[in-house]
Motif scaffolding. Sequence first.
Motif, PDB file in Angstrom:
ATOM      1  N   THR A 300       0.828  -1.203   0.000  1.00 20.15           N
ATOM      2  CA  THR A 300       0.000   0.000   0.000  1.00 20.15           C
ATOM      3  C   THR A 300       0.864   1.256   0.000  1.00 20.15           C
ATOM      4  OG1 THR A 300      -0.087  -0.092   2.412  1.00 20.15           O
ATOM      5  CG2 THR A 300      -1.884  -1.155   1.190  1.00 20.15           C
ATOM      6  N   GLU A 301       2.139   1.103   0.294  1.00 19.24           N
ATOM      7  CA  GLU A 301       3.067   2.226   0.270  1.00 19.24           C
ATOM      8  C   GLU A 301       4.330   1.781  -0.444  1.00 19.24           C
ATOM      9  OE1 GLU A 301       3.826   3.035   4.334  1.00 19.24           O
ATOM     10  OE2 GLU A 301       1.710   3.317   4.852  1.00 19.24           O
ATOM     11  N   LEU A 302       5.054   2.748  -1.008  1.00 19.57           N
ATOM     12  CA  LEU A 302       6.285   2.420  -1.724  1.00 19.57           C
ATOM     13  C   LEU A 302       7.292   1.750  -0.807  1.00 19.57           C
ATOM     14  CD1 LEU A 302       7.670   2.602  -4.465  1.00 19.57           C
ATOM     15  CD2 LEU A 302       8.621   4.818  -3.780  1.00 19.57           C
ATOM     16  N   ASP A 303       7.348   2.199   0.452  1.00 13.50           N
ATOM     17  CA  ASP A 303       8.314   1.630   1.398  1.00 13.50           C
ATOM     18  C   ASP A 303       8.050   0.145   1.652  1.00 13.50           C
ATOM     19  OD1 ASP A 303       9.486   4.048   1.558  1.00 13.50           O
ATOM     20  OD2 ASP A 303       8.612   4.598   3.486  1.00 13.50           O
ATOM     21  N   ALA A 304       6.788  -0.266   1.478  1.00 16.78           N
ATOM     22  CA  ALA A 304       6.433  -1.651   1.785  1.00 16.78           C
ATOM     23  C   ALA A 304       7.065  -2.626   0.807  1.00 16.78           C
ATOM     24  CB  ALA A 304       4.917  -1.818   1.764  1.00 16.78           C
ATOM     25  N   ILE A 305       7.525  -2.132  -0.352  1.00 22.31           N
ATOM     26  CA  ILE A 305       8.174  -3.028  -1.310  1.00 22.31           C
ATOM     27  C   ILE A 305       9.464  -3.572  -0.721  1.00 22.31           C
ATOM     28  CG2 ILE A 305       9.322  -3.104  -3.569  1.00 22.31           C
ATOM     29  CD1 ILE A 305       7.272  -1.099  -4.546  1.00 22.31           C
ATOM     30  N   THR A 306      10.161  -2.734   0.030  1.00 19.94           N
ATOM     31  CA  THR A 306      11.423  -3.187   0.620  1.00 19.94           C
ATOM     32  C   THR A 306      11.265  -3.641   2.061  1.00 19.94           C
ATOM     33  OG1 THR A 306      11.934  -0.904   1.230  1.00 19.94           O
ATOM     34  CG2 THR A 306      12.809  -1.709  -0.878  1.00 19.94           C
ATOM     35  N   ASP A 307      10.085  -3.431   2.636  1.00 24.38           N
ATOM     36  CA  ASP A 307       9.865  -3.861   4.016  1.00 24.38           C
ATOM     37  C   ASP A 307       8.424  -4.359   4.146  1.00 24.38           C
ATOM     38  OD1 ASP A 307      10.067  -4.365   6.685  1.00 24.38           O
ATOM     39  OD2 ASP A 307       9.828  -2.275   7.301  1.00 24.38           O
ATOM     40  N   PRO A 308       8.140  -5.519   3.584  1.00 23.09           N
ATOM     41  CA  PRO A 308       6.743  -5.953   3.473  1.00 23.09           C
ATOM     42  C   PRO A 308       6.170  -6.479   4.782  1.00 23.09           C
ATOM     43  CG  PRO A 308       8.172  -7.646   2.624  1.00 23.09           C
ATOM     44  CD  PRO A 308       9.062  -6.525   3.049  1.00 23.09           C
ATOM     45  N   ARG A 309       5.985  -5.597   5.743  1.00 22.92           N
ATOM     46  CA  ARG A 309       5.310  -6.020   6.956  1.00 22.92           C
ATOM     47  C   ARG A 309       3.840  -6.273   6.635  1.00 22.92           C
ATOM     48  NH1 ARG A 309       8.108  -4.784  11.743  1.00 22.92           N
ATOM     49  NH2 ARG A 309      10.117  -3.825  11.327  1.00 22.92           N
ATOM     50  N   ASP A 311       1.144  -5.538   8.028  1.00 16.86           N
ATOM     51  CA  ASP A 311       0.174  -4.448   8.174  1.00 16.86           C
ATOM     52  C   ASP A 311       0.411  -3.333   7.162  1.00 16.86           C
ATOM     53  OD1 ASP A 311       2.508  -3.541   9.157  1.00 16.86           O
ATOM     54  OD2 ASP A 311       1.788  -3.002  11.141  1.00 16.86           O
ATOM     55  N   ASN A 312       1.436  -3.452   6.317  1.00 22.46           N
ATOM     56  CA  ASN A 312       1.654  -2.476   5.253  1.00 22.46           C
ATOM     57  C   ASN A 312       1.209  -3.000   3.900  1.00 22.46           C
ATOM     58  OD1 ASN A 312       2.634  -0.516   6.863  1.00 22.46           O
ATOM     59  ND2 ASN A 312       4.789  -0.853   6.360  1.00 22.46           N
ATOM     60  N   LEU A 313       0.487  -4.099   3.905  1.00 18.44           N
ATOM     61  CA  LEU A 313       0.111  -4.747   2.657  1.00 18.44           C
ATOM     62  C   LEU A 313      -1.397  -4.849   2.537  1.00 18.44           C
ATOM     63  CD1 LEU A 313       2.583  -7.775   2.772  1.00 18.44           C
ATOM     64  CD2 LEU A 313       2.854  -5.705   1.414  1.00 18.44           C
ATOM     65  N   TYR A 314      -1.859  -4.725   1.290  1.00 19.00           N
ATOM     66  CA  TYR A 314      -3.236  -5.127   1.004  1.00 19.00           C
ATOM     67  C   TYR A 314      -3.164  -6.610   0.683  1.00 19.00           C
ATOM     68  CZ  TYR A 314      -7.520  -6.012  -1.517  1.00 19.00           C
ATOM     69  OH  TYR A 314      -8.702  -6.556  -1.926  1.00 19.00           O
ATOM     70  N   THR A 315      -3.851  -7.399   1.474  1.00 17.29           N
ATOM     71  CA  THR A 315      -3.687  -8.845   1.323  1.00 17.29           C
ATOM     72  C   THR A 315      -5.021  -9.550   1.119  1.00 17.29           C
ATOM     73  OG1 THR A 315      -3.834  -9.227   3.700  1.00 17.29           O
ATOM     74  CG2 THR A 315      -1.637  -8.889   2.784  1.00 17.29           C
ATOM     75  N   ILE A 316      -4.961 -10.600   0.373  1.00 16.89           N
ATOM     76  CA  ILE A 316      -6.046 -11.580   0.334  1.00 16.89           C
ATOM     77  C   ILE A 316      -5.452 -12.838   0.954  1.00 16.89           C
ATOM     78  CG2 ILE A 316      -7.596 -12.933  -1.115  1.00 16.89           C
ATOM     79  CD1 ILE A 316      -7.477 -10.685  -3.162  1.00 16.89           C
ATOM     80  N   SER A 317      -5.941 -13.174   2.123  1.00 13.48           N
ATOM     81  CA  SER A 317      -5.280 -14.213   2.907  1.00 13.48           C
ATOM     82  C   SER A 317      -6.253 -15.316   3.286  1.00 13.48           C
ATOM     83  CB  SER A 317      -4.691 -13.610   4.193  1.00 13.48           C
ATOM     84  OG  SER A 317      -3.873 -12.503   3.885  1.00 13.48           O
ATOM     85  N   ILE A 318      -5.695 -16.449   3.564  1.00 12.69           N
ATOM     86  CA  ILE A 318      -6.466 -17.564   4.123  1.00 12.69           C
ATOM     87  C   ILE A 318      -6.091 -17.653   5.594  1.00 12.69           C
ATOM     88  CG2 ILE A 318      -6.929 -20.031   4.051  1.00 12.69           C
ATOM     89  CD1 ILE A 318      -6.172 -20.009   1.119  1.00 12.69           C
ATOM     90  N   PRO A 319      -7.030 -17.336   6.486  1.00 11.92           N
ATOM     91  CA  PRO A 319      -6.693 -17.308   7.914  1.00 11.92           C
ATOM     92  C   PRO A 319      -6.137 -18.649   8.401  1.00 11.92           C
ATOM     93  CG  PRO A 319      -8.848 -16.346   7.506  1.00 11.92           C
ATOM     94  CD  PRO A 319      -8.424 -16.980   6.224  1.00 11.92           C
ATOM     95  N   TYR A 320      -5.122 -18.561   9.209  1.00  9.15           N
ATOM     96  CA  TYR A 320      -4.532 -19.702   9.917  1.00  9.15           C
ATOM     97  C   TYR A 320      -3.830 -20.722   9.005  1.00  9.15           C
ATOM     98  CZ  TYR A 320      -7.935 -17.874  13.269  1.00  9.15           C
ATOM     99  OH  TYR A 320      -8.667 -17.035  14.074  1.00  9.15           O
ATOM    100  N   LEU A 321      -3.824 -20.486   7.692  1.00  4.68           N
ATOM    101  CA  LEU A 321      -3.284 -21.528   6.803  1.00  4.68           C
ATOM    102  C   LEU A 321      -1.765 -21.676   6.964  1.00  4.68           C
ATOM    103  CD1 LEU A 321      -3.798 -23.667   4.743  1.00  4.68           C
ATOM    104  CD2 LEU A 321      -3.616 -21.956   2.919  1.00  4.68           C
ATOM    105  N   ALA A 322      -1.056 -20.562   7.196  1.00  6.54           N
ATOM    106  CA  ALA A 322       0.399 -20.677   7.382  1.00  6.54           C
ATOM    107  C   ALA A 322       0.712 -21.516   8.613  1.00  6.54           C
ATOM    108  CB  ALA A 322       1.032 -19.292   7.501  1.00  6.54           C
TER     109      ALA A 322
END
Length: 488
Positions: A300-309, A311-322
């Motif tokens: 969602t921010e340019l900085d997130a490309i080098t620091d993909p935390r 909470d800095n990402l727009y994600t489509i996730s599957i809960p608990y799968l990891a």
Amino acid sequence: MYPSRITTDPTLTTALLEVGPWLSFLSPELASRAQFGWAITIHIVFAALSVGLAPFLVYFTVQEVRTGKERYARLRKFWTKLFAIGFIMGTVTGIPMGFMFGTNFAAFSETAGELIGGPLSFEAKMAFMLEAVFLGVLLFGRERVSDRFYAFSSVMVALGAWLSAFWILVVNSWMQTPRGHEVVMENGVPIAQLVDPVAAFFNPRFPWMYVHMQNAAIISVTLLIAGVAAYFVWKNRDSEVWNTALRVAVVVLLLTSAFQAIHGDMYGRHVAETQPQKFAAMEAHYETGSADLHIVAIPTELDAITDPRADNLYTISIPYLASFLAEGDPTAEITGLNDFEYESPPVAWVFWSFRIMVGLGFWFIALGAWGTYRLWRGGLADDERLLKALMVSAPLGFVALITGWYVAEIGRQPWIIQDVLTTAEGVSPALSSSEATLTLIAFVIGYLLLFGVFLYVFKRLLDEEAKRHEVGIDEDDRPDAPGVIADD
């Protein structure tokens, strides 16, 4: 065993180091890591080409000897030439990497020399020689040796290629999960002494890494063969030579890519167990707790490309799968990066490389299923969209392989030997920033030139084959009924 400093012409070195202070903008550690990473990025393409092509050479050669059909001879000749080019390039790009252990990572060589020296020596003297000798027979001996010995030579070439990968991965997997050694201090330097060769060579990571890497190489080459075959079939739908290659490639692609997905899932659980920090970096998982699996992650921010935390990402996730993939339990607690004692690996490289590798893997399964379905239903050669998709996808197997290697190698940072020696401690103590940066620049230019030469020679090979199509040199270009023929 290795020189402790870069040895070049002192006059030339002095002149280059006077270019300006900008040569020192990288630390010796970062420049050395970038140099080795760049070298392996190019070298691994040629290594995978040998490993992945070897089974196809055996198949085409045995079929040529068994059936006497010209189409198998054509395929064997074409791909043996590419194998030979890749073998030469692999040798040229691989030899300097051995010297980098001495020039850039002398401290690592001193610590691990007893462990890595033997396998690397076996690789050079056993596997390389076996592959080189019988490759000569395969290239020049068709009319000089018997059919049986010629087919035997193809098997020996394949054995040499796979043995070479065996010894290299023995070393690398030991660095990931070191076993069978004890560390003693000699003159203030930690030395890893070999106490159990079986435990060291067949460490817990080795079977996972060897199977995954060999299969990845086969997938990469299968896509290359499928792409080249699709191109020639697209130009001449009746070419039985390349229709044969296309039929074989789509079936192999489906089988190997599906196996890779299953094996990769099991491999991931092994990584979570043995290198939890790497697993957390693969998922950008910072806070300890149950972990979601991000199917799509967009900064969602340019900085997130080098620091993909997360909470800095727009994600489509599957809960608990990891958590489920790591422990078989959706509520399992995964240790976050914030709770490890040592600094995190470069999370962005690991996070994005892992997603590129997995995303391409699913694309390969779809391509294999698409091609196999068209083969089963008939009309494989007439599906123009499939042919174009295969042509575009020809290099993507190598992209997936390289990004997978990044996950394995960058993900284990800051360790050069897991829990034994950090990369910073393994760098040559006498190496300066200027020396490391200068050689990094030289290797970037040199390896780019070598890769350009390879692409030029490969294009010449494709052009020669295209001319054969134009003049109709397809000795048994008799169109068969669509579908699998008996001897495929």
